[in-house]
Write an enzyme that holds these catalytic residues in place. Sequence first.
Site, PDB file in Angstrom:
ATOM      1  N   SER A  11      50.093  44.369  29.421  1.00 37.72           N
ATOM      2  CA  SER A  11      48.783  44.823  29.880  1.00 37.72           C
ATOM      3  C   SER A  11      47.706  44.457  28.851  1.00 37.72           C
ATOM      4  CB  SER A  11      48.825  46.331  30.176  1.00 37.72           C
ATOM      5  OG  SER A  11      47.670  46.744  30.855  1.00 37.72           O
ATOM      6  N   HIS A  67      46.384  47.713  37.244  1.00 39.73           N
ATOM      7  CA  HIS A  67      47.214  46.659  37.833  1.00 39.73           C
ATOM      8  C   HIS A  67      47.541  46.920  39.303  1.00 39.73           C
ATOM      9  CE1 HIS A  67      47.397  45.006  33.852  1.00 39.73           C
ATOM     10  NE2 HIS A  67      47.811  46.181  33.403  1.00 39.73           N
TER      11      HIS A  67
END
Length: 305
Positions: free
Chosen positions: A90, A197
């Site tokens: 991430s 996400h």
Amino acid sequence: MGIAVVFPGQGSQAAQMGRPWRDHGSWSLVERATAATGAPLAHLLLEAPAEELAPTREAQLSVLTTSLVAWDALAATLDRREVVAVAGHSLGQITALVASGAVSAADGFRLAAARAEASAEAQAATGGAMLALLGADEDVAHQACRAAPDRAWVANVNGAGQVVVGGHADALDAVAERAKELGVRRTRRLAVDGAFHTPLMALAAERLAPVLDTVAFHPPAFPVVTNHDAAPVRSADGWPERLTTHLVSPVRWADVVAQLVAMGADTVIEVGPGTTLTGLVKRIAPDVTTRSVATPDDLPVEARR
């Protein structure tokens, strides 16, 4: 020996995580990060309580900065010819871009700040949340998300029976209930205030796009394995599109680790606060040697100052 270096994301922050680095030469990066972002990073890394590090902007900038301080110290000890690739989970993908030289430190700090602010804006607009499914695979997670159609999605495929879903906060109870019916042994809400996400980050991708147009990308010194498709990228091209896609697409960490191993990594070093990625790598690829560099004590003796 083939070395892969990986960098953690939001959630690995801890109060006073910068203190072990305060007297190390690499601490000068904190001043550069402060100049680039205007954030009170020395305070956040040395003094701030955990609750002050919880908001997205503070968490992401603190993790990025600590990770880059640790990388700066570690990089001086590595034979770079042995580094087969870098990757990050991430937010850690931004750290990997800086570590590889694909983005300058100044642009990396600026990009991370813009990414965090865009994510926070999307969070405020959508009210998202995230739920870990422990003992699930990706197919089971998709089935559980069907309990809340178009309101919950797979967000992280971390491997070793750990999948995270994200969605509207009021939809995740139904997802958790369905997951347990499907045999998932435990579910747990994550201490984050957004559905990272997932499609709920579309506004963040839209807000970040103009900033990405101002960032200079360079060919990386090591391939960067991307989060959303586990592809090893060796060129400067295409990063604005990858980084906006990354915001709304699942982190495929199990695939990333498999790619690193396929590229010849027999050692994976997690650089930055915490050991979350080290634990995942051990379960995904048990034959791989793992190390973590979170404090100067984790460095060779000659590099600890």
